[in-house]
Design a protein around this motif. Structure first.
Motif, PDB file in Angstrom:
ATOM      1  N   TYR A   1       0.890  -1.319   0.127  1.00 57.15           N
ATOM      2  CA  TYR A   1      -0.059  -0.277   0.088  1.00 57.15           C
ATOM      3  C   TYR A   1       0.855   1.414   0.070  1.00 57.15           C
ATOM      4  O   TYR A   1       0.322   2.402  -0.405  1.00 57.15           O
TER       5      TYR A   1
ATOM      6  N   LEU B   1      -4.378   1.839  -3.318  1.00 51.48           N
ATOM      7  CA  LEU B   1      -4.865   0.790  -2.456  1.00 51.48           C
ATOM      8  C   LEU B   1      -5.769   1.331  -1.390  1.00 51.48           C
ATOM      9  O   LEU B   1      -7.019   0.817  -1.135  1.00 51.48           O
ATOM     10  N   LEU B   2      -5.206   2.530  -1.067  1.00 55.67           N
ATOM     11  CA  LEU B   2      -5.982   2.844   0.115  1.00 55.67           C
ATOM     12  C   LEU B   2      -7.023   3.861  -0.122  1.00 55.67           C
ATOM     13  O   LEU B   2      -8.044   4.311   0.758  1.00 55.67           O
ATOM     14  N   THR B   3      -6.989   4.580  -1.297  1.00 52.52           N
ATOM     15  CA  THR B   3      -7.783   6.045  -1.812  1.00 52.52           C
ATOM     16  C   THR B   3      -8.207   5.820  -3.023  1.00 52.52           C
ATOM     17  O   THR B   3      -9.174   6.473  -3.425  1.00 52.52           O
TER      18      THR B   3
ATOM     19  N   TRP C   1     -11.274   4.460  -3.704  1.00 51.33           N
ATOM     20  CA  TRP C   1     -12.527   4.717  -3.811  1.00 51.33           C
ATOM     21  C   TRP C   1     -12.905   5.803  -4.033  1.00 51.33           C
ATOM     22  O   TRP C   1     -14.460   6.208  -4.445  1.00 51.33           O
TER      23      TRP C   1
ATOM     24  N   ALA D   1     -10.946  -0.575   2.904  1.00 55.02           N
ATOM     25  CA  ALA D   1      -9.627  -0.231   2.349  1.00 55.02           C
ATOM     26  C   ALA D   1      -8.633   0.682   2.942  1.00 55.02           C
ATOM     27  O   ALA D   1      -7.443   0.114   3.168  1.00 55.02           O
ATOM     28  N   ALA D   2      -9.205   1.575   3.819  1.00 56.65           N
ATOM     29  CA  ALA D   2      -8.295   2.385   4.404  1.00 56.65           C
ATOM     30  C   ALA D   2      -7.818   1.731   5.715  1.00 56.65           C
ATOM     31  O   ALA D   2      -6.816   2.192   6.048  1.00 56.65           O
TER      32      ALA D   2
ATOM     33  N   LEU E   1      -6.587  -1.011   5.628  1.00 62.38           N
ATOM     34  CA  LEU E   1      -5.451  -2.120   5.094  1.00 62.38           C
ATOM     35  C   LEU E   1      -4.199  -2.094   5.887  1.00 62.38           C
ATOM     36  O   LEU E   1      -3.601  -3.288   6.256  1.00 62.38           O
TER      37      LEU E   1
ATOM     38  N   SER F   1     -10.878  -6.347   3.867  1.00 61.75           N
ATOM     39  CA  SER F   1     -10.031  -5.340   3.798  1.00 61.75           C
ATOM     40  C   SER F   1      -9.153  -5.416   2.437  1.00 61.75           C
ATOM     41  O   SER F   1      -9.135  -4.428   1.620  1.00 61.75           O
ATOM     42  N   TRP F   2      -8.491  -6.337   2.284  1.00 62.60           N
ATOM     43  CA  TRP F   2      -7.786  -6.489   0.918  1.00 62.60           C
ATOM     44  C   TRP F   2      -8.689  -6.419  -0.196  1.00 62.60           C
ATOM     45  O   TRP F   2      -8.233  -5.882  -1.213  1.00 62.60           O
TER      46      TRP F   2
ATOM     47  N   ALA G   1      -9.796  -2.986  -0.825  1.00 61.67           N
ATOM     48  CA  ALA G   1      -8.605  -2.055  -1.356  1.00 61.67           C
ATOM     49  C   ALA G   1      -8.109  -2.636  -2.752  1.00 61.67           C
ATOM     50  O   ALA G   1      -8.148  -1.566  -3.625  1.00 61.67           O
TER      51      ALA G   1
ATOM     52  N   PHE H   1      -8.562   0.196  -5.818  1.00 64.78           N
ATOM     53  CA  PHE H   1      -7.340   0.413  -6.857  1.00 64.78           C
ATOM     54  C   PHE H   1      -7.964   0.157  -8.357  1.00 64.78           C
ATOM     55  O   PHE H   1      -7.488   0.929  -9.356  1.00 64.78           O
TER      56      PHE H   1
END
Length: 320
Positions: free
Chosen positions: A166, A172-174, A176, A193-194, A196, A274-275, A278, A282
């Motif tokens: 990440y 991967l975190l942002t 969305w 996702a956040a 992760l 969560s993965w 993410a 992405f």
């Protein structure tokens, strides 16, 4: 892409032509000095060159046979015309020098990195990729490979200087934030996702690009992973779950598979979700970019994986 679009499912997304996704430079178009370098390594002139058409990068990748019978799988890229690809090939060589004997990979037999070109020569392996749609036997063999990689790298090899995936891929975190407005459960998925970075065990070695087009089922019985450009730190089960995402998209009941495999059966479901969230975010962000001319299926690939990850996540969360 249509910003108002909602999920449609993988069946509604055009399928990429598996094994025929790359538009690559061919042997005869390589500069004479690069061809001379390769032929010097092989010991005689190249008489047969079979360009490999899997994957999504336009770098040269060809199975070469020389007049003396020597064979090599050669990857090459220009530092001037293809700087990102050249840098990734150079990084693959660096990493394989450190881990090549630990992991199940075609052997890196030689490489050259000058100011103009990066050229890598690998063991030529007679093999096939997993069939798509996924078959149970092929998926089992691919998941065995993911577990072999995990066991071989229980201690992250020194000198790799790996970062969490990440950190390498912040989207991967942002991602969305780029999701279509009509996409359901955006807030819940974005929160997953956040989270992760908080998933336990995020410091294990992962291949991070373990797809069917990076796996070889060799005729001699070995199962090998290719393209070691992107190893990173992540949960030990990440590569296994990545394989299951594509299998889910192909219609396999992967929850049953997940519950049976040693790397995934005891994982907290929220951590896997969560993965999935993410990766979905992405891919939703990635699909907004048009496909480059030399990788015409990349946008379709991103869209399909976003739909596959979402479908599995939504079913697991009861959002369907």
């Amino acid at each position: 892409m249509d910003d108002s679009a909602a999920p449609v499912g993988t069946a509604a997304v055009p399928s990429v032509p598996h094994g025929k996704t790359a538009s690559r430079l061919e042997w005869r178009f390589l500069p004479q000095e690069v061809r001379a370098l390769v032929e010097d390594e092989l010991g005689s002139p190249v008489v047969d060159a079979r360009s490999q058409t899997a994957g999504f990068t336009p770098g040269f990748a060809s199975l070469l046979t020389a007049e003396n019978g020597a064979r090599s799988f050669v990857k090459a890229a220009s530092r001037v015309a293809q700087p990102e690809i050249a840098a990734s090939y150079a990084e693959e060589a660096r990493k394989l020098v450190l881990i090549g004997e630990q992991v199940p990979s075609p052997a890196l037999e030689w490489f050259s990195k000058d100011e103009s070109w990066v050229v890598l020569g690998f063991e030529a392996v007679t093999a096939r990729p997993p069939r798509r749609p996924w078959r149970a036997a092929d998926l089992t063999r691919a998941l065995d490979l993911a577990e072999t990689i995990a066991a071989a790298t229980e201690q992250v090899p020194a000198g790799l200087d790996l970062k969490p995936l990440y950190a390498d891929l912040p989207l991967l975190l942002t991602g969305w934030k780029d999701a279509p407005a009509a996409w359901p459960h955006r807030a819940e998925a974005a929160a997953l996702a956040a989270g992760l970075p908080d998933v336990p065990g995020n410091q294990r070695f992962v291949h991070a690009d373990l797809r069917d087009d990076n796996i070889l089922f060799a005729d001699d019985g070995r199962t090998l992973a290719c393209d070691w450009n992107w190893p990173a730190l992540g949960p030990v089960w990440q590569d296994s779950v990545d394989l299951m995402i594509s299998a889910h998209g192909d219609g396999v009941d992967v929850d049953e598979v997940l519950a049976a495999r040693p790397l995934t059966r005891d994982v907290d479901p929220d951590h896997i979700d969560s993965w999935l969230a993410a990766l979905c975010g992405f891919m939703l962000s990635a699909r907004r970019r048009p496909s480059p001319m030399n990788s015409p299926h990349l946008q379709t690939h991103s869209t399909w994986y976003a739909e596959a990850a979402w479908s599995w996540l939504a079913r697991r969360r009861g959002w369907l």
